[in-house]
Design a protein around this motif. Structure first.
Motif, PDB file in Angstrom:
ATOM      1  N   SER A  48       0.819  -1.212   0.000  1.00  0.00           N
ATOM      2  CA  SER A  48       0.000   0.000   0.000  1.00  0.00           C
ATOM      3  C   SER A  48       0.855   1.264   0.000  1.00  0.00           C
ATOM      4  O   SER A  48       0.351   2.338  -0.336  1.00  0.00           O
ATOM      5  CB  SER A  48      -0.927   0.002   1.221  1.00  0.00           C
ATOM      6  OG  SER A  48      -0.194   0.134   2.433  1.00  0.00           O
ATOM      7  N   LEU A  69       2.422   7.597  -0.837  1.00  0.00           N
ATOM      8  CA  LEU A  69       1.098   7.694  -0.202  1.00  0.00           C
ATOM      9  C   LEU A  69      -0.005   7.939  -1.222  1.00  0.00           C
ATOM     10  O   LEU A  69      -1.112   8.336  -0.849  1.00  0.00           O
ATOM     11  CB  LEU A  69       1.096   8.825   0.837  1.00  0.00           C
ATOM     12  CG  LEU A  69       2.040   8.649   2.037  1.00  0.00           C
ATOM     13  CD1 LEU A  69       2.038   9.907   2.888  1.00  0.00           C
ATOM     14  CD2 LEU A  69       1.626   7.447   2.868  1.00  0.00           C
ATOM     15  N   TYR A  72      -3.387   6.079  -0.588  1.00  0.00           N
ATOM     16  CA  TYR A  72      -4.199   6.642   0.496  1.00  0.00           C
ATOM     17  C   TYR A  72      -4.780   7.999   0.092  1.00  0.00           C
ATOM     18  O   TYR A  72      -5.924   8.318   0.448  1.00  0.00           O
ATOM     19  CB  TYR A  72      -3.356   6.777   1.755  1.00  0.00           C
ATOM     20  CG  TYR A  72      -2.946   5.447   2.346  1.00  0.00           C
ATOM     21  CD1 TYR A  72      -3.786   4.757   3.210  1.00  0.00           C
ATOM     22  CD2 TYR A  72      -1.723   4.871   2.021  1.00  0.00           C
ATOM     23  CE1 TYR A  72      -3.425   3.530   3.741  1.00  0.00           C
ATOM     24  CE2 TYR A  72      -1.350   3.646   2.550  1.00  0.00           C
ATOM     25  CZ  TYR A  72      -2.196   2.981   3.407  1.00  0.00           C
ATOM     26  OH  TYR A  72      -1.839   1.762   3.929  1.00  0.00           O
ATOM     27  N   GLN A  73      -3.995   8.781  -0.645  1.00  0.00           N
ATOM     28  CA  GLN A  73      -4.500  10.076  -1.087  1.00  0.00           C
ATOM     29  C   GLN A  73      -5.684   9.910  -2.036  1.00  0.00           C
ATOM     30  O   GLN A  73      -6.711  10.585  -1.894  1.00  0.00           O
ATOM     31  CB  GLN A  73      -3.378  10.865  -1.770  1.00  0.00           C
ATOM     32  CG  GLN A  73      -2.287  11.324  -0.816  1.00  0.00           C
ATOM     33  CD  GLN A  73      -1.133  12.004  -1.527  1.00  0.00           C
ATOM     34  OE1 GLN A  73      -1.078  12.024  -2.759  1.00  0.00           O
ATOM     35  NE2 GLN A  73      -0.197  12.550  -0.769  1.00  0.00           N
ATOM     36  N   LEU A  75      -7.639   7.366  -2.202  1.00  0.00           N
ATOM     37  CA  LEU A  75      -8.746   6.776  -1.464  1.00  0.00           C
ATOM     38  C   LEU A  75      -9.504   7.817  -0.651  1.00  0.00           C
ATOM     39  O   LEU A  75     -10.734   7.881  -0.680  1.00  0.00           O
ATOM     40  CB  LEU A  75      -8.226   5.670  -0.550  1.00  0.00           C
ATOM     41  CG  LEU A  75      -9.269   4.868   0.232  1.00  0.00           C
ATOM     42  CD1 LEU A  75     -10.165   4.088  -0.722  1.00  0.00           C
ATOM     43  CD2 LEU A  75      -8.593   3.913   1.206  1.00  0.00           C
ATOM     44  N   PHE A  76      -8.749   8.659   0.049  1.00  0.00           N
ATOM     45  CA  PHE A  76      -9.399   9.631   0.924  1.00  0.00           C
ATOM     46  C   PHE A  76      -9.899  10.860   0.168  1.00  0.00           C
ATOM     47  O   PHE A  76     -10.542  11.727   0.769  1.00  0.00           O
ATOM     48  CB  PHE A  76      -8.439  10.055   2.028  1.00  0.00           C
ATOM     49  CG  PHE A  76      -8.192   8.974   3.047  1.00  0.00           C
ATOM     50  CD1 PHE A  76      -9.241   8.381   3.722  1.00  0.00           C
ATOM     51  CD2 PHE A  76      -6.905   8.526   3.310  1.00  0.00           C
ATOM     52  CE1 PHE A  76      -9.021   7.384   4.642  1.00  0.00           C
ATOM     53  CE2 PHE A  76      -6.671   7.520   4.237  1.00  0.00           C
ATOM     54  CZ  PHE A  76      -7.741   6.950   4.902  1.00  0.00           C
ATOM     55  N   MET A 270      -5.219   1.864  -4.629  1.00  0.00           N
ATOM     56  CA  MET A 270      -6.399   2.014  -3.787  1.00  0.00           C
ATOM     57  C   MET A 270      -6.820   0.692  -3.172  1.00  0.00           C
ATOM     58  O   MET A 270      -7.322   0.652  -2.045  1.00  0.00           O
ATOM     59  CB  MET A 270      -7.551   2.601  -4.605  1.00  0.00           C
ATOM     60  CG  MET A 270      -7.341   4.037  -5.030  1.00  0.00           C
ATOM     61  SD  MET A 270      -8.711   4.678  -6.021  1.00  0.00           S
ATOM     62  CE  MET A 270     -10.052   4.573  -4.853  1.00  0.00           C
ATOM     63  N   ALA A 273      -4.513   0.054  -0.179  1.00  0.00           N
ATOM     64  CA  ALA A 273      -4.810   1.054   0.850  1.00  0.00           C
ATOM     65  C   ALA A 273      -6.163   0.774   1.494  1.00  0.00           C
ATOM     66  O   ALA A 273      -6.321   0.923   2.715  1.00  0.00           O
ATOM     67  CB  ALA A 273      -4.785   2.453   0.245  1.00  0.00           C
ATOM     68  N   VAL A 277      -6.905   0.236   5.463  1.00  0.00           N
ATOM     69  CA  VAL A 277      -7.820   1.156   6.132  1.00  0.00           C
ATOM     70  C   VAL A 277      -8.997   0.417   6.757  1.00  0.00           C
ATOM     71  O   VAL A 277      -9.450   0.745   7.866  1.00  0.00           O
ATOM     72  CB  VAL A 277      -8.316   2.219   5.127  1.00  0.00           C
ATOM     73  CG1 VAL A 277      -9.517   2.984   5.686  1.00  0.00           C
ATOM     74  CG2 VAL A 277      -7.192   3.188   4.799  1.00  0.00           C
TER      75      VAL A 277
END
Length: 304
Positions: A48, A69, A72-73, A75-76, A270, A273, A277
């Motif tokens: 991830s 990252l 995660y970026q 995804l969020f 994603m 990640a 998460v």
């Protein structure tokens, strides 16, 4: 004589060569099993944070070549992620508490030998473990009582678990002495007071077991939300993540060339990640309950 007995104990405490070899073999198997379980989890974590091309080409083994990252970026950046995360937490907390509220008293009631019709009631609880009403009747029932597309549809309708009730009953039968109830009666203790003040404080193990099982089940649940929740603001994290991954896969089939490769890389980032998460919070809960969990699952599920 004391020296002789001490030497005898030392002689008995020494392990033979065969015992040492056996211990080495057992520890080796245990370490191998631990690695087989832990490494896939570790690989998902490092994947991830890695470049998708490094993961796809097999260049990632124990440590990322480059920390990133991006997954995660991406995804969020999805607007519904944070709302669905909060929904999942609320469903898990409320659902676990409600499940304990209905399953633990039911298990305790079935453990009481003075309960009239105890065997018949236990049979009624056992039957749904083998025969279900089916999806359509359950859906119509949920709709009839006004829980469709409602927060409480993830908490109330599926809170009763026959298996958890039977495990709790077995725990109470084997772990709570009958003499406690007799002593409580002499002191004028009511049944409710006896359950809340004496039985429950002695039942931390089974509370931890049923609580953890229920919490994990609710946290990972997505099918019930798919069927009973149409409002995106009420949907849990697992369902939103599933939709995002499916959408990315569909986009890959509609384009070609460099854009398809870019979408595939984004989907892979994603995906890893999302796994981290969605699983990290519930995994961090287990160490705090491990002591009670091990004790309760052995007593409640094996002894009878």
């Amino acid at each position: 004589m004391e020296i002789a007995s001490r030497n005898k104990r030392k002689t008995h405490s020494k392990k033979t060569k065969n015992e040492v070899v056996f211990d080495i073999f057992i520890y080796g198997i245990a370490i191998l099993l631990i690695l087989l379980i832990v490494y896939p989890l570790w690989f998902v974590i490092i994947a991830s944070f890695s470049d998708p091309s490094d993961v796809a080409n097999g260049r990632i083994w124990f440590w990322p070549q480059e920390w990133r990252l991006d997954g995660y970026q991406k995804l969020f950046e999805q607007s519904l992620i944070w709302r669905s995360y909060l929904n999942t937490i609320l469903y898990t907390v409320a659902g676990t508490l409600f499940a304990l509220l209905v399953n633990i008293p039911a298990g305790y009631a079935l453990s009481r030998k003075d309960l009239y019709g105890r065997k018949f009631i236990a049979l009624v609880f056992v039957i749904p473990m083998f025969v279900s009403g089916g999806l359509i009747p359950i859906y119509l029932t949920v709709k009839a009582v006004g829980l469709l597309n409602n927060f409480w549809v993830m908490v109330i309708p599926f809170s009763v678990s026959s298996y958890n009730i039977i495990v709790a009953r077995t725990f109470f039968n084997n772990s709570i002495p009958e003499g406690l109830w007799e002593a409580a009666q002499i002191d004028g203790c009511s049944t409710i007071r006896y359950l809340t003040s004496i039985v429950l404080p002695l039942s931390k193990a089974i509370l931890a077991v049923i609580g953890l099982w229920t919490a994990v089940g609710i946290w990972n649940s997505w099918f019930n939300a798919l069927i009973y929740l149409q409002d995106e603001n009420l949907q849990p994290l697992q369902l939103i993540l599933r939709r995002l991954l499916i959408n990315n896969q569909m986009l890959q089939t509609q384009v070609s060339g460099s854009l398809a490769s870019e979408l595939r890389a984004t989907a892979d980032m994603m995906k890893y990640a999302a796994i981290v998460v969605s699983t990290a919070p519930i995994m961090m809960l287990y160490p705090f309950l491990q002591k009670y969990f091990n004790q309760g699952v052995m007593i409640g599920a094996i002894k009878e």
